[in-house]
Motif scaffolding. Structure first.
Motif: not given
Length: 539
Positions: A107-117, A119-137
């Motif tokens: 969950p603490n992995y540095t993504t491209w969105m973290d890097v852009m933030e 460097h001054g970008y305003r960031t916002q996420k909505f909807g399905k992400l599903d790239y971190t561990s611990g989910h699904h049935s």
């Protein structure tokens, strides 16, 4: 002459790209905004001819006309979490060890969105992400961990098409529409007022099949659901019934996949065409969601200041190769849409180069003018989608002439590795010896029905050597095999004395309960065996 031809093909597969450059600033005075819309399970072949003829996708067509479309874009792992982990990290699946839908990025992995933030970008996420561990049935996890066990159990309900009661309903996937509305509201209230550039991400569930509660207490997602409103967008006369190999001629991993997906039974042509038509209608609804974002950007005078990217985590087999879902390297499962539109992006450009989702990370940084790290698996797509490339001979200057995809999850009883070049698709399994490879000439065999690995052994060997230079896949397969055992043992201990009851009532309960002692014994033998992946077996 044949040997010369094969040498030429092999040489093109191993050609190295020119050294990567640091991020390039676009010519605009200010770095542009970026909007990334990512669907789930959208077949990339629908975004260009002839696939585009089967369903009306006006907003994807708008992006194709006003931007750049990549004709050969692929997932790096044809399942949700590992694919998205590759997209958000810029690294191949084995480098992040995102083995299945339960094992993704930290969950603490540095993504491209973290890097852009940063460097001054305003960031916002909505909807399905599903790239971190611990989910699904739990079912999804246990099915992946036990894929090396010598049994095959149906894990899904039989795929089916379902028409919603309100026949002209537009907002069928209510959860997605809620997220679309939230993203549009953010653009109207905050995005338009930003003094610094922003990056907005919207993740959709469509056109992923819906859950199937009619299958029992523990169920998968095997329902293709839509309304007449969206079905009217489908050209039913061009919906095809795909060709299938006889069950006896299927590759053993394909047979296992088809069986565990509950697709080895008899299906009428009408059933198959309905499933496919309903899937295409679900794609039309996803296109409309993309359209809401594009329309909002236009109404707010942001469209000319924003690079819009549309893609998907993987495709959908929709009954090709006697399967639905993904988890396969066939085109319907592995080929994804990838379109870019906005300032600095060339209009009406179709790029034939093979690219993949790991290219999203460096592309995002390149858009923002941020130096791209040299340790990424991907390459920026900006040079391929701009005026920089004058002819096709320059394409390999900016991207290698191959992509890698790998799969280690459920519904496939061997780790799977695909090397895709301009002409060939080479698929290796497990340790490279216990399971036969596949080789397809996708240009002449788009249905991927003829395995040419034995007909052209020199080409298969050359591509296998290239694959091994990218990834030591026998070693990776062994690591996944060991991981699966360790995770299963930990889970088994966690449920304690209730183990027999819990494992019997997962998604495979209909088959398991016919002979629970048999299947528990098979797991016991697997746990005692050495860690080398077992040869693939049929039921």
């Amino acid at each position: 002459m044949l040997l010369l031809w094969m040498w030429t093909i092999a040489a093109s597969a191993v050609a190295a790209p020119a050294p990567r450059t640091e991020g390039q600033r676009l010519r605009a005075a200010q770095a542009p905004n970026v909007v990334l819309v990512a669907s789930d399970a959208f077949d990339g072949r629908l975004t260009f001819h002839p696939g585009s003829q089967v369903v009306k996708l006006p907003f994807i067509n708008f992006m194709r006309t006003h931007g750049t479309s990549f004709l050969n874009a692929y997932t790096n792992s044809p399942i949700c979490c590992p694919s998205r982990a590759a997209m958000w990290s810029g690294l191949f699946t084995h480098l992040t060890q995102s083995w299945n839908n339960f094992k993704g990025l930290d969950p603490n992995y540095t993504t491209w969105m973290d890097v852009m933030e940063k460097h001054g970008y305003r960031t916002q996420k909505f909807g399905k992400l599903d790239y971190t561990s611990g989910h699904h049935s739990v079912s999804n996890r246990v099915e992946a961990w036990t894929r090396d066990v010598a049994f095959a159990l149906r894990q899904e309900g039989r795929p089916t098409a379902e028409l919603v009661p309100s026949q002209h309903e537009v907002r069928v996937m209510a959860k997605d529409w809620k997220n679309v509305d939230a993203a549009v509201a953010w653009l109207r209230t905050q995005g338009v007022n930003q003094t610094e550039p922003f990056v907005l991400y919207l993740g959709l569930n469509l056109p992923h099949p819906y859950p199937s509660p009619s299958s029992g207490e523990n169920f998968g997602s095997s329902t293709f659901r839509t309304s007449l409103y969206w079905l009217e967008k489908v050209s039913h006369d061009v919906v095809t019934v795909p060709k299938w190999l006889p069950l006896s001629e299927m590759h053993p991993v394909d047979y296992y996949s088809s069986y565990t997906k509950n697709c080895t039974g008899t299906f009428t042509d009408k059933e198959i065409k309905n499933i496919r038509a309903f899937y295409y209608a679900m794609c039309a609804e996803a296109d409309a969601m993309l359209g809401q974002i594009i329309l909002a950007l236009r109404q707010l005078d942001l469209l000319q200041k924003t690079i819009v990217i549309y893609t998907s985590d993987h495709g959908e087999l929709a009954m090709e190769h006697r399967q639905f879902y993904k988890m396969s390297m066939y085109e319907a499962s592995a080929h994804v849409p990838l379109l870019l539109m906005g300032p600095g992006i060339k209009a009406n450009l179709q790029v034939p180069s093979v690219v993949s989702l790991v290219d999203i990370y460096p592309t995002m940084l390149d858009i923002a003018g941020i130096p791209v790290p040299q340790n990424l698996s991907g390459y920026s797509l900006l040079p391929l989608s701009s005026e920089v490339v004058k002819n096709e001979h320059q394409l390999t200057d900016f991207h290698p002439p191959w992509i890698l995809s790998e799969y280690h999850g459920c519904n496939a009883n061997a780790s799977t590795y695909m090397l895709r070049t301009s002409q060939w698709k080479y698929i290796a399994y497990s340790d490279g010896a216990s399971v036969l490879p596949q080789l397809f000439d996708v240009s002449s065999d788009p249905d991927e029905l003829t395995n040419m690995a034995t007909k052209f052994p020199e080409i298969a060997y050359s591509l296998d050597q290239k694959l091994r230079s990218i990834i030591n896949y026998p070693k990776v397969s062994a690591a996944v095999h060991q991981y699966n055992k360790e995770q299963f043992i930990t889970w088994k201990r966690s449920v304690g004395q209730n183990y027999s009851n819990v494992i019997a009532n997962l998604r495979w309960h209909r088959d398991w309960l016919k002979d629970p002692r048999k299947y528990e014994s098979a797991i016991g033998r697997w746990l005692k065996a050495h860690t080398t992946p077992e040869a693939v077996r049929r039921k």
